[in-house]
Design a protein around this motif. Structure first.
Motif, PDB file in Angstrom:
ATOM      1  N   TYR A   1     -19.611 -73.316  52.221  1.00  0.00           N
ATOM      2  CA  TYR A   1     -19.412 -72.348  51.143  1.00  0.00           C
ATOM      3  C   TYR A   1     -20.765 -71.813  50.691  1.00  0.00           C
ATOM      4  O   TYR A   1     -21.744 -72.564  50.600  1.00  0.00           O
ATOM      5  N   ARG A   2     -20.799 -70.509  50.389  1.00  0.00           N
ATOM      6  CA  ARG A   2     -22.001 -69.851  49.871  1.00  0.00           C
ATOM      7  C   ARG A   2     -21.658 -69.258  48.504  1.00  0.00           C
ATOM      8  O   ARG A   2     -20.801 -68.383  48.390  1.00  0.00           O
ATOM      9  N   ASP A   3     -22.330 -69.755  47.484  1.00  0.00           N
ATOM     10  CA  ASP A   3     -22.081 -69.334  46.101  1.00  0.00           C
ATOM     11  C   ASP A   3     -23.221 -68.421  45.667  1.00  0.00           C
ATOM     12  O   ASP A   3     -24.380 -68.862  45.566  1.00  0.00           O
ATOM     13  N   THR A   4     -22.883 -67.139  45.421  1.00  0.00           N
ATOM     14  CA  THR A   4     -23.907 -66.162  44.995  1.00  0.00           C
ATOM     15  C   THR A   4     -23.867 -65.911  43.502  1.00  0.00           C
ATOM     16  O   THR A   4     -24.788 -65.288  42.956  1.00  0.00           O
ATOM     17  N   ASN A   5     -22.822 -66.356  42.826  1.00  0.00           N
ATOM     18  CA  ASN A   5     -22.687 -66.148  41.383  1.00  0.00           C
ATOM     19  C   ASN A   5     -23.358 -67.300  40.649  1.00  0.00           C
ATOM     20  O   ASN A   5     -22.696 -68.197  40.122  1.00  0.00           O
ATOM     21  N   ILE A   6     -24.683 -67.324  40.643  1.00  0.00           N
ATOM     22  CA  ILE A   6     -25.439 -68.427  40.055  1.00  0.00           C
ATOM     23  C   ILE A   6     -26.477 -67.876  39.106  1.00  0.00           C
ATOM     24  O   ILE A   6     -26.836 -66.691  39.138  1.00  0.00           O
ATOM     25  N   ASP A   7     -26.977 -68.730  38.219  1.00  0.00           N
ATOM     26  CA  ASP A   7     -28.068 -68.399  37.303  1.00  0.00           C
ATOM     27  C   ASP A   7     -29.307 -69.154  37.731  1.00  0.00           C
ATOM     28  O   ASP A   7     -29.249 -70.350  38.077  1.00  0.00           O
ATOM     29  N   ARG A   8     -30.414 -68.467  37.668  1.00  0.00           N
ATOM     30  CA  ARG A   8     -31.672 -69.048  38.112  1.00  0.00           C
ATOM     31  C   ARG A   8     -32.037 -70.255  37.245  1.00  0.00           C
ATOM     32  O   ARG A   8     -31.957 -70.203  36.014  1.00  0.00           O
ATOM     33  N   GLY A   9     -32.444 -71.335  37.931  1.00  0.00           N
ATOM     34  CA  GLY A   9     -32.891 -72.537  37.236  1.00  0.00           C
ATOM     35  C   GLY A   9     -31.771 -73.456  36.812  1.00  0.00           C
ATOM     36  O   GLY A   9     -32.048 -74.540  36.285  1.00  0.00           O
ATOM     37  N   ARG A  10     -30.494 -73.088  36.995  1.00  0.00           N
ATOM     38  CA  ARG A  10     -29.373 -73.939  36.609  1.00  0.00           C
ATOM     39  C   ARG A  10     -29.026 -74.925  37.735  1.00  0.00           C
ATOM     40  O   ARG A  10     -29.354 -74.712  38.889  1.00  0.00           O
ATOM     41  N   LYS A  11     -28.309 -75.989  37.329  1.00  0.00           N
ATOM     42  CA  LYS A  11     -27.814 -76.957  38.301  1.00  0.00           C
ATOM     43  C   LYS A  11     -26.293 -76.920  38.281  1.00  0.00           C
ATOM     44  O   LYS A  11     -25.675 -76.807  37.215  1.00  0.00           O
TER      45      LYS A  11
ATOM     46  N   ARG B   1     -16.188 -75.519  40.332  1.00  0.00           N
ATOM     47  CA  ARG B   1     -17.622 -75.616  40.030  1.00  0.00           C
ATOM     48  C   ARG B   1     -17.819 -75.949  38.568  1.00  0.00           C
ATOM     49  O   ARG B   1     -17.076 -75.472  37.705  1.00  0.00           O
ATOM     50  N   GLN B   2     -18.847 -76.763  38.298  1.00  0.00           N
ATOM     51  CA  GLN B   2     -19.222 -77.097  36.924  1.00  0.00           C
ATOM     52  C   GLN B   2     -20.723 -76.950  36.768  1.00  0.00           C
ATOM     53  O   GLN B   2     -21.495 -77.471  37.578  1.00  0.00           O
ATOM     54  N   GLN B   3     -21.116 -76.228  35.746  1.00  0.00           N
ATOM     55  CA  GLN B   3     -22.552 -76.090  35.443  1.00  0.00           C
ATOM     56  C   GLN B   3     -22.986 -77.314  34.659  1.00  0.00           C
ATOM     57  O   GLN B   3     -22.283 -77.769  33.741  1.00  0.00           O
ATOM     58  N   LEU B   4     -24.145 -77.865  35.025  1.00  0.00           N
ATOM     59  CA  LEU B   4     -24.649 -79.073  34.382  1.00  0.00           C
ATOM     60  C   LEU B   4     -24.846 -78.830  32.892  1.00  0.00           C
ATOM     61  O   LEU B   4     -25.458 -77.832  32.486  1.00  0.00           O
TER      62      LEU B   4
ATOM     63  N   THR C   1     -16.723 -84.998  45.147  1.00  0.00           N
ATOM     64  CA  THR C   1     -17.642 -84.360  44.198  1.00  0.00           C
ATOM     65  C   THR C   1     -19.043 -84.403  44.771  1.00  0.00           C
ATOM     66  O   THR C   1     -19.509 -85.459  45.232  1.00  0.00           O
ATOM     67  N   THR C   2     -19.728 -83.272  44.720  1.00  0.00           N
ATOM     68  CA  THR C   2     -21.102 -83.206  45.213  1.00  0.00           C
ATOM     69  C   THR C   2     -22.069 -83.654  44.145  1.00  0.00           C
ATOM     70  O   THR C   2     -21.716 -83.749  42.956  1.00  0.00           O
ATOM     71  N   ASN C   3     -23.292 -83.936  44.533  1.00  0.00           N
ATOM     72  CA  ASN C   3     -24.366 -84.168  43.570  1.00  0.00           C
ATOM     73  C   ASN C   3     -24.800 -82.833  42.968  1.00  0.00           C
ATOM     74  O   ASN C   3     -24.415 -81.756  43.432  1.00  0.00           O
ATOM     75  N   ASP C   4     -25.610 -82.923  41.956  1.00  0.00           N
ATOM     76  CA  ASP C   4     -26.106 -81.701  41.314  1.00  0.00           C
ATOM     77  C   ASP C   4     -27.000 -80.940  42.271  1.00  0.00           C
ATOM     78  O   ASP C   4     -27.883 -81.522  42.923  1.00  0.00           O
ATOM     79  N   ILE C   5     -26.768 -79.593  42.346  1.00  0.00           N
ATOM     80  CA  ILE C   5     -27.552 -78.719  43.219  1.00  0.00           C
ATOM     81  C   ILE C   5     -28.256 -77.704  42.341  1.00  0.00           C
ATOM     82  O   ILE C   5     -27.607 -76.975  41.561  1.00  0.00           O
ATOM     83  N   ALA C   6     -29.580 -77.645  42.432  1.00  0.00           N
ATOM     84  CA  ALA C   6     -30.374 -76.730  41.605  1.00  0.00           C
ATOM     85  C   ALA C   6     -30.474 -75.380  42.291  1.00  0.00           C
ATOM     86  O   ALA C   6     -30.576 -75.284  43.524  1.00  0.00           O
TER      87      ALA C   6
END
Length: 1468
Positions: free
Chosen positions: A922-932, A902-905, A950-955
């Motif tokens: 896959y379900r990713d729960t370790n995320i920050d609100r508003g990040r892509k 995973r890469q944060q935008l 590689t996937t596109n950016d997911i907000a």
């Protein structure tokens, strides 16, 4: 936009270092430090899925800094769908297309412009459609406008619709007919990358297609793809030999059938010409609309497909004339405005291809195309053309002599060679012309035969149709007669029953009366007995006597009858005995005759011939025959033989000359003679493999006969592997364990009868079962390793061994090694790759048979990358969940895990997530609100990891509500409950759906109320609304709820009234037909009656039809119609249908109401009648011109149309075209023999009508012969001439005579319509010269004149005296006078008014105009003229003041005075 430098008028084109960029310079010399625009990095072509973000990037240079703009070939980008911006950080010009769709697929152009020039480049955008598109709602159409919506029906081929993920069916259509060298280009156009799969599938489809084509064609080859010629015509051709010359050849474009001509009419767009077995298809005047897929079908089977592509491009650089020396290479080069993979090159209007003579090259960007002519010779000179779409460019090639060539001797040889080549070329052209002429002749003969067959087929069809109609009428009459017979039988049975009942009653009454009479008789008899008892004894004696006499008489009669019966019985027994004796005598006679014949035959069979020396019965060496009838003739040369004659008598067997034979007995026996033992079933040739058993058998007519077996003349016995079996009349020879030595001729003989057959021993290839089992086991290797296959076999040599992989033959070469011997074969595949996985097959063949063995090769490798597109299941504040598709190829072993990063935008580092189980989600729960976030996914198997997807950016954490739902569906309705159901929304807003809200409102109200509790969303996708009032009409809508909240509500549902379900309606009333035609039928009916509790009101109606030859009903309307009328369309002309109407409502369908009889699709019967009142009854046509006679009529049913010429059918060269309301007679080239009276007869079952027209075909008449003049009477001249040659052929030919004298010098007609060859002209004056002309004249016109010699008479001149008369002075003055007076005028206000009159007088009178006695000559509001006595007055704008009297007065004339007046009225 920066403009071009003003006043320069310069446009210098030059190439950029970057391929595909064209630069135009506006000035001849650039100032120091200035440059034209150029691209450092140009946009690249892009292929992207629908709904993604597409973008093009470009980096430009130039001084001054150029301005950059974007454009597309088809359409405008000046709308919010396109975003053009400049990235200062990277110095990039970017064009973004968010949410790209299929309509935006196009070629995009990027322009860089400054004051000194312009640079342009192109990039293509391809969009891949994903999923199913929603259908647009159907437009609401007024039923009254239904007729306006009707369109002409177009015959189209039925095309298969491809589903998601499938390949376009046109790919296979084009590929099946394309040459092998074009496979790669076609695959690239349709996006096919798996070539091995394509080739395997293509071979399978070719076999299927060839099997279908074999039904209609013997062979098909020489298929040439479509190409555009230099004259703008597109052509393609193929050679095929039809099994049936009358088979229909159909031409389609993009599935739509096209009409085509034969090439003779230049106005026809599509044409087909046939030269022998070659079919040439052409498209004249090609335009952009002609691009598409063209297909040639025979009947219903596709034979050939080719795709015509016409790219919309321009030539940026055209071809230039080239001059080379003989032996050098010449190069032509052109540059296009847009990329084109392939263009057409022509040399002297003949297309050329890449090969030994020509090299065709295309640049990487597909815009620059080159043609190289290698080792040019004199024959290569000429015009070379490059064709791209509808544009073309030409250049001339000049080939000069080589200065280093040899001298005169070589020049002479060269000249001789050229002459020989020219002679050969002329001979080839001559042969080609002869071939085409022969082909055209064959084609004409075929067309004539086809026309003849078609006429016979039509006649047969008409005959069959008439027979069918007659049979239908007979069947109908038989049915009616049967019904009448059944009715009569029923009535007769009823009458019989009634008569029986009456008879029984009468019998009962008669029995009752008889019983009463008997009782009365008994009573009377008792009374008489009592009376008799009282009578005297004498009377009693008399009565006894009489009774005794009656008894005696009865006994006598009984005895006589018994004697008569006994006599008759005795006579019958005597007759039977006589017949039996006669039959017995006849049988004895026949048995005696047969016995005598048998004895005679036995005597003949026992007869012996002479004792000749080794005679064999054939007479060759004199040995006696065997005595069988007709087998030996006994005329041997060396000795005696038995030599039976044809009648069975024996000869003397001597070797002397033939003696006269004496016949004994009948020549032909009168009875059947047994010829002895013979074969019922003879031997037949038998084939057996080595080591197997072979059996040969035959059957004799006798079970007791025995025989001998021979092989190649040697007697066989039951030993050494041979068994001889006799089973009654069956005789068998069994050979165990056949070997090659056992092959040969076998013969069985029994009592002189023989039968022969051959035994063939074969040794086909054989594979041991264990070896085959071992070979069939799959071979599994890792990528890069070698794979080996070995198979032992046995059989007779020579063998042909072939190895195949996926049905493609393997040939020894790189990576493939094949070893062959007489006992085994081995295949070695080196450095195997994953793509080598597949079926391995070996075929072993010799002269006897072919065997196959199959194995499988599996090459293990890393898996392919996971497949997109990535589907986002949830994108909420707490988690991101997405899923993808497994790899297309698992590498030969299952995928065990997926490795994720995973890469944060905005960051450059990738965080490893690790391996997850083999489920592609896959379900990713370790995320920050508003990040892509962006994810990289790898598939893992036992061989390693795949490449990265590689996937596109997911907000994460964005507030997104679910989308709107479709309106809910009403499942059922009751008075206290309404059941609803709906589908989930297409967009969940990035989160999961947690429930739904249902709202309702009364119809006509704007207030919506929620039906479920506010804090309790509905979990299911259905709900029962119970808060309803009976009889009230409601609408419902649904909204989805996710973690962010409720989304937009759906549209309202259909209206529903809260009430219990209705009862189905009853049958419609008064069903009737209101109109009909050949293709339609109009119906009307009345609503069914309502019966409370049983039948409710009808809400709509369905109309159904059923052809009389079918059992199933079909509905004419998909939705119920509200009106009580309907028109059925699309019927077959004169077909018979059953028709019924069904009423429906919410409770279901009622009982159908139908007609008692079937309905025929035809308009009401109309007697034939000609409708064109302007038809001519006489027509004159010049020979060679076209004759066309068209008649219009009205008739129903369709009539039979017959054309006659002079009472007989018209000839074959006359074309008759019949249509629904008319007929046409057409003669393409008329001849004199076509003259006659033509009659057209129109007949149907109602009546007939006839029209007659006289057609006269003639030509310009030929002139008559020389004219001779003769004077028989003074003052007259008799003209005579030879008749015109056309006089015998044209009974309308006549003559016209004209004359001219020397005084008047004009020609005038003396006589016309003269039907003889002599005419006398009167009033011939002396002293004048006369010229005469004679014309032949017919219905066309005049011939050339036949001119006579000059005719002249002279008279004696007398002395002429002339006296000059005395002249008188004349006075030409006249008084003025109006010769044309003024007229009354009425004019509307504001318009012009023009008055005029004419006046005469000498001297010219002076004219004065007056209005109400006021002079107008000096009034500028009036325009007054006087030209040559015509006086006019013009009032430009009439008003009320102009009303009144207008007067014209002559003044200043001493000879008199005159005036003329009129009035002007102005309309209000």
């Amino acid at each position: 936009m920066v403009k071009q430098a003003e006043g320069t008028g310069v446009a210098i084109r030059k190439r950029s270092r970057v391929p595909g960029v064209m630069i135009t310079q506006y000035v001849e010399e650039l100032p120091p430090g200035s440059t034209t625009p150029d691209f450092i990095r140009k946009p690249i072509a892009l292929t992207i899925q629908e709904g993604k973000l597409a973008f093009f990037k470009a980096v430009v240079s130039g001084c001054p800094v150029p301005e950059v703009s974007w454009a597309r070939n088809k359409g405008d980008i000046a709308n919010p769908k396109y975003i053009s911006r400049y990235d200062e950080k990277n110095e990039e010009y970017i064009l973004e297309i968010p949410n790209v769709d299929s309509d935006q697929a196009d070629v995009y152009k990027c322009f860089a412009i400054n004051s000194f020039g312009r640079a342009v480049c192109t990039a293509a955008l391809n969009v891949i459609e994903v999923g199913f598109k929603k259908r647009a709602p159907a437009p609401k159409t007024d039923p009254d406008e239904f007729r306006k919506l009707l369109k002409k029906t177009v015959v189209k081929r039925k095309e298969k619709q491809c589903k998601e993920g499938e390949i376009d069916p046109r790919f296979w259509e084009v590929l099946l007919s394309a040459p092998r060298k074009d496979y790669e280009r076609i695959c690239k156009e349709f996006g096919v990358t798996d070539f091995r799969w394509m080739l395997r599938k293509l071979n399978q489809k070719k076999k299927e297609r060839e099997a279908e084509q074999a039904k209609y064609v013997e062979k098909i080859d020489s298929m040439k793809q479509i190409e555009v010629k230099t004259d703008g015509t597109a052509e393609f051709e193929l050679d095929m030999q039809l099994k049936d010359p009358n088979s229909k050849i159909l031409l389609y474009k993009d599935g739509e059938m096209l009409d085509y001509g034969d090439g003779t009419d230049e106005s026809t767009k599509h044409n087909m010409q046939k030269f022998g077995e070659t079919y040439l298809f052409s498209i004249r005047d090609c335009g952009p609309e002609d691009a598409g897929l063209y297909q040639v079908d025979v009947e219903e089977v596709n034979m050939f497909s080719t795709s015509l592509k016409l790219p919309d491009v321009e030539f940026n650089t055209t071809l230039k004339d080239t001059k080379v020396t003989e032996g050098q290479d010449a190069v032509f080069e052109c540059a296009l405005s847009d990329p084109v993979p392939q263009i057409t090159w022509c040399a002297n209007d003949i297309s050329v291809e890449h090969g030994e003579k020509y090299d065709i090259m295309v640049s990487e960007d597909k815009q620059v195309h080159k043609l190289a002519v290698k080792k040019c010779t004199k024959e290569d000179k000429g015009v070379y053309t490059a064709i791209a779409g509808l544009r073309s460019s030409q250049g001339t090639l000049v080939v000069e002599d080589d200065p280093s060539a040899c001298g005169k001797g070589e020049d002479a040889d060269e000249l001789a060679r050229h002459l020989a080549e020219e002679k050969a070329r002329l001979q080839r052209e001559k042969d080609e012309a002869a071939r085409r002429a022969q082909a055209e002749k064959d084609e004409a003969a075929r067309k004539a035969q086809a026309e003849k067959d078609e006429a016979a087929r039509k006649a047969q069809a008409e005959k069959d149709e008439a027979a069918r109609r007659a049979q239908a009428e007979r069947d109908e009459a038989a049915r009616k007669a049967q019904a009448e017979r059944d009715e009569a039988a029923r009535k007769s049975q009823a009458e019989t029953d009634e008569a029986a009942r009456k008879a029984q009653a009468e019998r009962d009454e008669a029995a009752r009366k008889a019983q009463a009479e008997r009782e009365e008789a008994a009573r009377r008899a008792q009374a008489e007995q009592d009376e008799v008892a009282r009578r005297p004894q004498a009377e009693r004696d008399e009565a006894a006597r009489r009774a005794q006499a009656e008894l005696d008489e009865a006994a006598r009669k009984a005895r006589e009858e018994q004697e008569e019966a006994a006599r008759r019985a005795q006579a019958e027994r005597d007759e039977a005995a006589r017949r039996a004796q006669a039959e017995k005598d006849e049988a004895a006679r026949k048995a005696k005759a047969e016995r005598e014949a048998a004895e005679r035959m036995a005597a003949i069979a026992a007869g012996k011939g002479g004792e000749g020396n080794e005679g064999d019965g054939t007479g060759k060496n004199g040995k006696g025959g065997d005595g069988i009838l007709g087998d030996g003739l006994g005329d041997g040369k060396d000795g005696k033989g038995d030599g039976l004659d044809l009648d069975g008598s024996g000869g003397d067997g001597t070797g002397d000359k033939r003696k006269k034979r004496v016949r004994v007995g009948d020549l032909i026996p009168n009875n059947i003679i047994d010829h002895g033992v013979h074969f019922l079933n003879g031997l037949s040739d038998t084939a057996a493999n080595i080591g197997e058993s072979a059996e040969m058998s035959c059957k004799l007519s006798s079970k007791d006969s025995t025989g001998l077996w021979y092989k190649d003349g040697k007697k066989l016995e039951s030993k050494d592997g041979i068994t001889i079996v006799k089973d009654g009349a069956h005789h068998k020879l069994i050979i165990h364990d056949c070997q090659e030595k056992d092959a040969g001729k076998y013969k069985f003989e029994a009592e002189g009868r023989k039968s022969e057959a051959a035994l063939i021993v074969e040794d086909p290839p054989k594979i041991d079962a264990d070896a085959l089992s071992k070979f069939s086991e799959p071979v599994i290797v890792k990528a890069g390793a070698n794979a080996s296959f070995k198979l032992p076999f046995s059989g007779k040599e020579p063998f042909k061994i072939q190895w195949f992989k996926e049905d493609e033959e393997l040939l020894e070469g790189q990576g493939v090694k094949i070893d062959k011997s007489s006992a085994h074969s081995r295949l070695l595949l080196t450095k195997c790759q994953r793509k080598d996985t597949g079926e391995i097959k070996v075929k072993i063949r010799n002269e006897f048979a072919t065997v196959e063995a199959t194995s499988k090769l599996t090459v293990l490798d890393r898996p392919a990358p996971p497949q997109g597109p990535v589907e986002i299941v949830e994108s909420s504040l707490s988690a991101i969940e997405f899923k993808w598709r497994p790899p297309k190829d698992d590498g030969g072993c299952p995928v065990t895990n997926y490795n994720l990063e995973r890469q944060q935008l905005g960051r450059n580092t990738w965080t490893k997530i690790g391996d997850i189980p083999g489920q592609p989600s896959y379900r990713d729960t370790n995320i920050d609100r508003g990040r892509k976030y962006c994810y990289r996914i790898r598939a893992k198997n036992s061989e390693g990891f795949s490449d990265v997807m590689t996937t596109n950016d997911i907000a994460a954490g964005t507030l997104a509500f679910p989308g709107s739902l479709a309106p809910p569906k009403i499942v059922s309705v009751f008075k206290d409950c309404v059941n609803l159901a709906w589908l989930p929304p297409s967009s969940t807003g990035g989160g999961s759906i947690i429930g739904y809200n249902v709202e309702k409102r009364k119809k006509g109200s704007n207030f919506w109320s929620q039906t479920n509790p506010k804090d309790e969303p509905i979990r299911d996708k259905k709900y029962a609304v119970k808060d309803v009032i009976e009889g009230v009409e409601y609408e419902f809508r649904v909204s989805a709820i996710n973690t962010c909240g409720p989304g937009e509500p759906s549209g309202p549902s259909e209206c529903a009234i809260a009430r219990d379900p209705k009862k189905p309606p009853g049958m419609v009333k008064d069903l009737k037909i209101t109109g009909s035609s050949y293709t339609s039928l109009s119906l009307s009916w009345n609503k069914p009656k309502e019966v409370k509790g049983e039948e409710d009101e009808a809400k709509g109606y369905f109309v159904e039809i059923r052809p009389t030859d079918q059992l199933e009903w079909s509905r004419c309307n998909t939705n119920a119609v509200i009106q009580t009328s309907f028109t059925i369309v699309g019927l077959k002309s004169m077909a018979m249908y059953w028709v019924r109407v069904i009423a429906v409502n919410e409770g279901g369908e009622g009982l159908p109401q139908s007609f008692d009889n079937y309905i025929i699709a035809m308009p009401p019967p109309v007697k034939p009648k000609f409708t064109d009142k302007k038809l001519k009854s006489f027509m004159v046509v010049k020979a060679g011109n076209t004759v066309r006679v068209s008649v219009s009529f009205e008739a129903s049913p369709l009539p039979d149309i017959t054309w006659l010429k002079d009472g007989v059918p018209v000839g074959k060269h006359v074309t008759i075209t019949n249509f629904e309301k008319g007929s046409q007679l057409f003669i393409y080239t008329s001849e004199l023999s076509d003259t006659g009276i033509y009659t057209v007869n129109v007949r149907n079952m109602v009546g007939q009508d006839t029209f007659t027209i006289e057609i006269r075909v003639t030509d310009d008449p030929k002139p008559p012969g020389p004219v001779e003049l003769e004077q028989n009477v003074q003052g007259t001249v008799t003209l005579s001439w030879t008749p015109s040659p056309d006089e015998k052929r044209d009974n309308h030919l006549h003559y016209m005579v004209m004359k001219r004298d020397s005084v008047k010098q004009t020609w005038r007609t003396v006589v016309d319509r003269l039907f003889n060859n002599k005419f006398t002209v009167i009033n011939i004056l002396p002293g004048r010269e006369y010229n005469f002309r004679v014309f032949a004249k017919n219905d066309i016109g005049l011939s050339e004149p036949s001119v006579s010699p000059v005719w002249g008479t002279f008279k004696k001149r007398e002395k002429f005296t002339y006296r000059m008369p005395v002249s008188k002075t004349l006075d030409f003055q006249t008084a003025p006078k109006f010769i044309v007076p003024l007229k009354l005028h009425t004019a509307p206000p504001g318009y012009e008014c023009y008055m005029s009159c004419a006046v005469t007088g000498n001297p010219t009178p002076h004219i004065t105009w007056y209005h109400n006695n006021v002079s107008l000559n000096t009034n500028p509001n009036y325009y007054i003229t006087n030209v040559c006595g015509v006086c006019s007055l013009l009032i430009l704008r009439v008003g009320p003041k102009d009303m009144g009297e207008y007067k014209v007065v002559h003044t200043e004339s001493p000879l008199g005075y005159d005036e003329c007046a009129t009035k002007l009225t102005v309309k209000e």
